[in-house]
Scaffold this motif. Structure first.
Motif, PDB file in Angstrom:
ATOM      1  N   THR A  26      44.321   6.511  24.212  1.00  0.00           N
ATOM      2  CA  THR A  26      43.355   6.807  25.268  1.00  0.00           C
ATOM      3  C   THR A  26      43.356   8.299  25.577  1.00  0.00           C
ATOM      4  OG1 THR A  26      43.637   4.613  26.228  1.00  0.00           O
ATOM      5  CG2 THR A  26      42.729   6.307  27.666  1.00  0.00           C
ATOM      6  N   SER A  27      42.161   8.875  25.675  1.00  0.00           N
ATOM      7  CA  SER A  27      42.064  10.302  25.977  1.00  0.00           C
ATOM      8  C   SER A  27      40.709  10.578  26.620  1.00  0.00           C
ATOM      9  CB  SER A  27      42.265  11.130  24.695  1.00  0.00           C
ATOM     10  OG  SER A  27      42.544  12.481  25.023  1.00  0.00           O
ATOM     11  N   GLY A  28      40.340  11.877  26.710  1.00  0.00           N
ATOM     12  CA  GLY A  28      39.176  12.260  27.491  1.00  0.00           C
ATOM     13  C   GLY A  28      37.996  12.807  26.737  1.00  0.00           C
ATOM     14  N   LEU A  29      37.972  12.659  25.393  1.00  0.00           N
ATOM     15  CA  LEU A  29      36.860  13.075  24.530  1.00  0.00           C
ATOM     16  C   LEU A  29      36.624  14.585  24.519  1.00  0.00           C
ATOM     17  CD1 LEU A  29      34.776  11.559  22.664  1.00  0.00           C
ATOM     18  CD2 LEU A  29      33.111  11.879  24.472  1.00  0.00           C
ATOM     19  N   ALA A  30      37.506  15.366  25.123  1.00  0.00           N
ATOM     20  CA  ALA A  30      37.318  16.817  25.153  1.00  0.00           C
ATOM     21  C   ALA A  30      37.556  17.411  23.771  1.00  0.00           C
ATOM     22  CB  ALA A  30      38.276  17.450  26.168  1.00  0.00           C
ATOM     23  N   LEU A  31      37.147  18.662  23.622  1.00  0.00           N
ATOM     24  CA  LEU A  31      37.449  19.395  22.388  1.00  0.00           C
ATOM     25  C   LEU A  31      38.961  19.578  22.280  1.00  0.00           C
ATOM     26  CD1 LEU A  31      34.697  22.174  22.599  1.00  0.00           C
ATOM     27  CD2 LEU A  31      34.639  20.088  21.201  1.00  0.00           C
ATOM     28  N   GLY A  32      39.447  19.877  21.112  1.00  0.00           N
ATOM     29  CA  GLY A  32      40.868  20.142  20.929  1.00  0.00           C
ATOM     30  C   GLY A  32      41.694  18.884  20.767  1.00  0.00           C
ATOM     31  N   ILE A  33      42.777  18.798  21.515  1.00  0.00           N
ATOM     32  CA  ILE A  33      43.747  17.702  21.373  1.00  0.00           C
ATOM     33  C   ILE A  33      43.091  16.338  21.580  1.00  0.00           C
ATOM     34  CG2 ILE A  33      45.846  16.666  22.309  1.00  0.00           C
ATOM     35  CD1 ILE A  33      46.334  19.234  20.684  1.00  0.00           C
ATOM     36  N   ASP A  34      42.261  16.201  22.618  1.00  0.00           N
ATOM     37  CA  ASP A  34      41.643  14.903  22.912  1.00  0.00           C
ATOM     38  C   ASP A  34      40.874  14.374  21.706  1.00  0.00           C
ATOM     39  OD1 ASP A  34      42.541  15.637  25.435  1.00  0.00           O
ATOM     40  OD2 ASP A  34      40.740  14.952  26.458  1.00  0.00           O
ATOM     41  N   GLY A  35      39.978  15.200  21.182  1.00  0.00           N
ATOM     42  CA  GLY A  35      39.147  14.773  20.060  1.00  0.00           C
ATOM     43  C   GLY A  35      39.961  14.390  18.847  1.00  0.00           C
ATOM     44  N   HIS A  36      41.011  15.154  18.565  1.00  0.00           N
ATOM     45  CA  HIS A  36      41.847  14.859  17.388  1.00  0.00           C
ATOM     46  C   HIS A  36      42.703  13.614  17.614  1.00  0.00           C
ATOM     47  CE1 HIS A  36      40.490  18.667  15.815  1.00  0.00           C
ATOM     48  NE2 HIS A  36      41.154  18.451  14.696  1.00  0.00           N
ATOM     49  N   ALA A  37      43.062  13.329  18.854  1.00  0.00           N
ATOM     50  CA  ALA A  37      43.783  12.092  19.139  1.00  0.00           C
ATOM     51  C   ALA A  37      42.884  10.885  18.880  1.00  0.00           C
ATOM     52  CB  ALA A  37      44.265  12.090  20.590  1.00  0.00           C
TER      53      ALA A  37
END
Length: 366
Positions: free
Chosen positions: A145-156
């Motif tokens: 689960t993450s926040g769809l943001a650029l960077g770490i979120d998107g790669h997760a």
């Protein structure tokens, strides 16, 4: 929940100035279905201001009906707190959204989840770690689960999809206003293989103040939060703060002391977050919690716990993961304080609850 009840919850929850806390206070007075039928005088008598009264009587119906029209499409849902489909872990947190908009696999909201967050401007190493760790978690049957943001979120998110595992993206905008636009394709894949979640009407555009509040949902849905890379002022630390307040375990990956992108993680570790050097460090820590959840509270994993088989079910139903004082339990259950204390003592001796600073929690959830 019927369309009539859903419509009432939407009309009340969409009212300006009525957040999660105020909504719960109003629910304690009467059901949303009844409140939206109150006269202007009755609405004023329960503390609503004139502009809120006007909204409920004149604007709320059209907005709520738009939301219902959005949810009439396949694989789109509106879930209100108290619904069977509302995520059980999130429901036990302070300030849980009264209503969630979901697109994708609704059942995933109750799946065991690991939140992964971090910098939007992450290093290449950080991005690779996020993707790799997420793939490992997915292979161990955890939803990422993450926040769809650029960077770490998107790669997760991408790492979970690479492993053909589920992932949930919590947005700071409505589900018809994907942000960032660069992740529209990723969001489509998540909706197909996982779920998109928002507390905002589908048409709501992203606003800066939405994103810190979104983080409480990311952590509230999850068993644990892993911070991959973060500066001292990173938004990821807000997620970690919410996680700590919600009783979640916080994990952080260390890095070079010379690199500012690791300073936030180092601060978390100094404050008590678990240092992670491999995915197994986190998996081994939360394994006992997951096993406990499956055994004692299987509603988290699409099963049903029959609390009627347990002693004092009315009292036990009001004890969660956050410490609840005895007087509050007495107020919620309408049981005299002295009797509540006796029941809690028996539940503690039987191993169902634990006395902690500030009240009682379910055993195994501290």
């Amino acid at each position: 929940m019927s369309d009539a009840r859903t419509l009432a919850w939407l009309r009340l929850s969409l009212c300006p100035g009525i957040g999660a806390v105020t909504f719960e206070k109003l629910r304690a007075i009467d059901s949303p279905l009844n409140i939206v039928s109150y006269s202007p005088q009755e609405l004023a008598s329960i503390g609503l201001k004139s502009h809120q009264v006007a909204f409920i009587h004149h604007q709320s119906i059209a907005l709520a009906e738009q939301a219902l029209a959005w949810a009439s499409v396949e694989r789109r849902y509106i879930v209100a707190s108290g619904d069977k489909a509302y995520p059980p872990l999130l429901s036990e947190t302070k300030g849980a959204p009264p209503v969630l908009f979901v697109e994708g696999q609704l059942s995933l909201l109750a799946a065991p989840q690991i939140a992964m967050v971090g910098s939007r401007n992450a290093t290449l190493e950080g991005l690779e770690i996020a993707r790799s760790y997420a793939s490992t978690f997915a292979k161990h049957d955890y939803c990422v689960t993450s926040g769809l943001a650029l960077g770490i979120d998107g790669h997760a998110h991408q790492g979970a999809l690479d492993a053909q595992g589920p992932t949930i993206a919590v947005l700071g905008s409505g589900l018809s206003q994907i942000y960032p636009a660069r992740h529209k394709s990723l969001a489509s894949r998540i909706a197909e293989h996982g779920a998109l979640v928002s507390e905002h009407l589908p048409s709501v555009k992203p606003r800066a103040e939405h994103f810190p509040r979104r983080n409480r949902i990311v952590s509230g849905l999850s068993l644990a939060v892993l911070v991959v890379e973060a500066t001292e002022k990173s938004g990821s630390l807000i997620t970690a703060k919410y996680a700590a307040e919600q009783g979640r375990d916080v994990f952080a990956i260390p890095g070079s002391i010379r690199h500012p992108f690791h300073s936030g993680c180092h601060s978390l570790i100094k404050s008590g977050a678990c240092l992670v050097q491999s995915p197994n460090d986190l998996l081994s820590e939360i394994e006992s919690l997951t096993n406990w959840s499956k055994k004692v509270q299987p509603t988290l994993f699409d099963q049903v716990i029959d609390k009627e088989e347990l002693p004092f079910p009315d009292l036990l139903a009001n004890v969660g993961i956050e410490a609840t004082p005895v007087d509050i339990l007495a107020q919620k259950t309408h049981i005299p304080v002295q009797e509540v204390m006796q029941q809690l003592l028996e539940l503690e001796l039987l191993g169902h609850v634990v006395a902690v600073n500030g009240g009682y929690i379910l055993k195994g959830r501290g």
